[in-house]
Design an enzyme around this catalytic site. Structure first.
Site, mmCIF file in Angstrom:
data_model
loop_
_atom_site.group_PDB
_atom_site.id
_atom_site.type_symbol
_atom_site.label_atom_id
_atom_site.label_comp_id
_atom_site.label_asym_id
_atom_site.label_seq_id
_atom_site.Cartn_x
_atom_site.Cartn_y
_atom_site.Cartn_z
ATOM 1 N N ASP A 56 37.855 -8.222 20.388
ATOM 2 C CA ASP A 56 38.268 -8.819 21.660
ATOM 3 C C ASP A 56 39.799 -8.726 21.791
ATOM 4 O O ASP A 56 40.458 -8.217 20.886
ATOM 5 C CB ASP A 56 37.744 -10.256 21.774
ATOM 6 C CG ASP A 56 38.400 -11.222 20.799
ATOM 7 O OD1 ASP A 56 38.960 -10.754 19.790
ATOM 8 O OD2 ASP A 56 38.338 -12.446 21.032
ATOM 9 N N SER A 94 42.177 -15.399 24.256
ATOM 10 C CA SER A 94 41.019 -14.830 23.560
ATOM 11 C C SER A 94 40.258 -13.883 24.479
ATOM 12 O O SER A 94 40.808 -12.900 24.939
ATOM 13 C CB SER A 94 40.132 -15.951 23.019
ATOM 14 O OG SER A 94 39.198 -15.444 22.105
#
Length: 578
Positions: A303, A150
């Site tokens: 992201d 992530s």
């Protein structure tokens, strides 16, 4: 600090022929240079396969992300899949982001799945996490995984596991998979030799199907047509969003999409940012600079695995400001419900979802449109679980959490920054069509429902004593709950551990309606909410503050914001959290 016998034993195990020569050489190099602290950290435990999968620093060692820890986890997952779907041809989908080693890890995982007789749909190159969730359902897979950490720093990588509904694994599968992974104690038990005939490359075909599904989310294509040249600056922050976001914006009808060149190339070193996280202003600064230089209408960011969305807008003073996760979730929810209402698309079965630490304005908005709202525990797998439970009976419209995650429509079962970018751009186009900005629309929304302002404090308590302190803090709050907080009367206590909500005004107790979790919430008479939640993975306890401030008119927005922030500071001081 010298190595313990346990750590030395684990190191010795890794210096056997079960592990490749490069791994052994790297360990011997650390030994030769006296890196005892690094060796201890790399070998003092086994990298834990948690409820979502693996995540850790890359490198050799039992507590590191590498081909062996990944391989043992994948073999454990294979064993569980073979038990769960006996006599079936099992299929899985595998994706990866732009991080260092992500492609290699994806190929290792695909090889192990195939060696176990499982058909693997492997994306030809990097792709966003939400597309992996989509592919699992589209290709009728039993499971899937994505190689990503992530928005963690560049030293990390990880492995998220999904089930056949496209959601991250939940009970009972999460604990059952963990049990199977923990049974694998040596790389010799892992089937590393893949079967290429069982590995199928996917890419553009799934992209097209994802685009077709996402395009159905558009509610006001006529406004986009009129404002097609909306000046959009988009940054993938060196991640996988670049593969889909610009294309979906074009599919929606936007013709002036400007990808930030400095951050457009996928790069696991994330060279232009300290942290590839759209929650941090420093990661967004280059995009904001370009927006200012080109007089853009909106800034969008994702992201590295493109499940979190960042949004920048221009305020009434002409300054660029970033929306936080609660603000983005609120304006998206308001747009979805109001636009569907205007377009005559609303149905009595519609519902929205938000997590228990997300702004209560989402519930207020839903009530104003006579739409049902549900609260879930923190984590998108709980929102996905609710979608699964209500499938066929009620209609999911959207749902979000304060940590920059939002999902529109149910064809993906995890937070999806790709579709969120497209709908935020549509919101901006609809606003511009009325001669307004997205910022003005947000302020008007708060003037209608009252201003909610949120903040978060994370207290780190390291070691065994730290863990005890966190337990003591929660026990004290339960045993002696505050009657007032910063002069505000507490009117409701929600204890998600006991599953009870106590209304202190009526004396009535009701169920929380969600599974047990160690979270406490105090609601005050003015609509503010204070939440205490120990982290499940880190030595931290988090306090979430959501305060409500009256706002009668948009002209009072700045003053109301200042008063709300002062209220939060008063709460922090009163609870002695500084």
């Amino acid at each position: 600090m010298p190595l313990t016998p346990e750590v030395q034993n684990t190191i010795n195990t890794w210096l056997t022929p079960d592990y490749d020569a490069d791994t052994q050489a790297a360990i011997r190099q650390m030994q030769a240079s006296g890196q005892d602290d690094q060796l201890t950290d790399a070998f003092y435990r086994t990298l834990e396969f948690g409820t979502g999968g693996l995540r850790g620093i890359m490198g050799p060692g039992s507590n590191r992300m590498n081909r062996y820890t990944l391989g043992m986890a994948t073999q454990g997952l294979c064993n569980y899949l073979l038990q769960s779907f006996p006599g079936q041809q099992i299929k899985v989908a595998v994706a990866h982001d732009s991080r260092n080693n992500s492609r290699a890890f994806a190929e290792i995982a695909a090889g192990i799945f195939s060696a176990n007789g499982i058909v693997v749909y492997l994306f030809e190159a990097l792709r966003p996490t939400p597309e992996l969730s989509f592919a699992i359902r589209e290709l009728q897979c039993q499971s899937g995984c994505v190689i990503t950490a992530s928005h963690n720093p560049k030293e990390y990588n990880g492995y998220k596991v999904y089930w056949n509904d496209g959601s991250q694994v939940v009970a009972p599968h999460d604990q059952n998979i963990i049990a199977e992974v923990n049974k694998i104690t040596s790389p010799s038990e892992v089937k590393f030799e893949g079967d290429p005939s069982k590995i199928i490359s996917i890419g553009a075909d799934i992209d097209a199907k994802y685009f077709a599904a996402a395009k159905q989310l558009s509610i006001d294509p006529a406004a986009i047509q009129r404002q097609h040249d909306l000046n959009i600056v988009y940054t993938p922050i060196h991640g996988s969003g670049v593969t889909l976001v610009p294309g979906l914006l074009r599919e929606f009808g936007f013709t002036n999409v400007n990808v930030l060149e400095a951050q457009a190339t996928p790069d696991g070193n994330f060279p232009t940012v300290q942290s590839p996280n759209p929650e941090e202003k420093s990661a967004m600064q280059l995009a904001l600079d370009q927006a200012k230089a080109t007089n853009a209408d909106i800034v969008l960011a994702t992201d590295p695995d493109a499940d979190r969305v960042g949004v920048g807008v221009k305020n009434d003073k002409g300054e660029w400001v970033l929306l936080n996760g609660n603000q983005t979730a609120a304006v998206l929810t308001h747009y979805l419900l109001s636009a569907r209402h205007r377009a005559g698309q609303s149905t009595p079965k519609d519902y929205i979802v938000y997590t228990i630490v997300t702004s209560e304005i989402l519930g207020d908005i839903a009530r104003s449109f006579n739409v049902k709202s549900y609260r879930t525990l923190t984590g998108f797998k709980y929102i996905a679980g609710l979608i699964r439970d209500l499938e066929g009976r009620e209609t999911y419209i959207g749902g979000g959490e304060e940590s920059y995650g939002f999902l529109i429509g149910d064809f993906v079962r995890d937070k999806d920054a790709i579709s969120a970018c497209a709908l935020v751009a549509e919101m901006a186009a609809v606003a511009k069509d009325k001669g307004r900005t997205l910022y003005q629309e947000m302020v008007e929304m708060y003037a209608q429902y009252g201003l909610y302002v949120e903040d978060l404090i994370s207290l780190t308590k390291k070691g065994q004593r730290g863990a005890e302190e966190i337990q003591e803090m929660m026990a004290s709050l339960r045993a002696n709950p505050p009657a007032t907080i910063a002069g505000l009367k507490v009117v409701e206590i929600r204890d998600y551990k006991t599953g009870r909500i106590h209304d202190l005004r009526t004396g009535l107790a009701t169920d929380t309606g969600v599974e047990s979790s160690n979270v406490l919430q105090f609601l005050t008479e003015d609509g503010s909410k204070i939440s205490a939640r120990p982290s499940g993975t880190e030595p931290k306890i988090k306090f979430y503050f959501s305060v409500k401030q009256p706002l009668k008119s948009a002209v009072d927005f700045d003053l109301a914001q200042r008063l709300a922030h002062e209220k939060i500071q008063a709460i922090i001081a009163d609870m002695k959290l500084q």
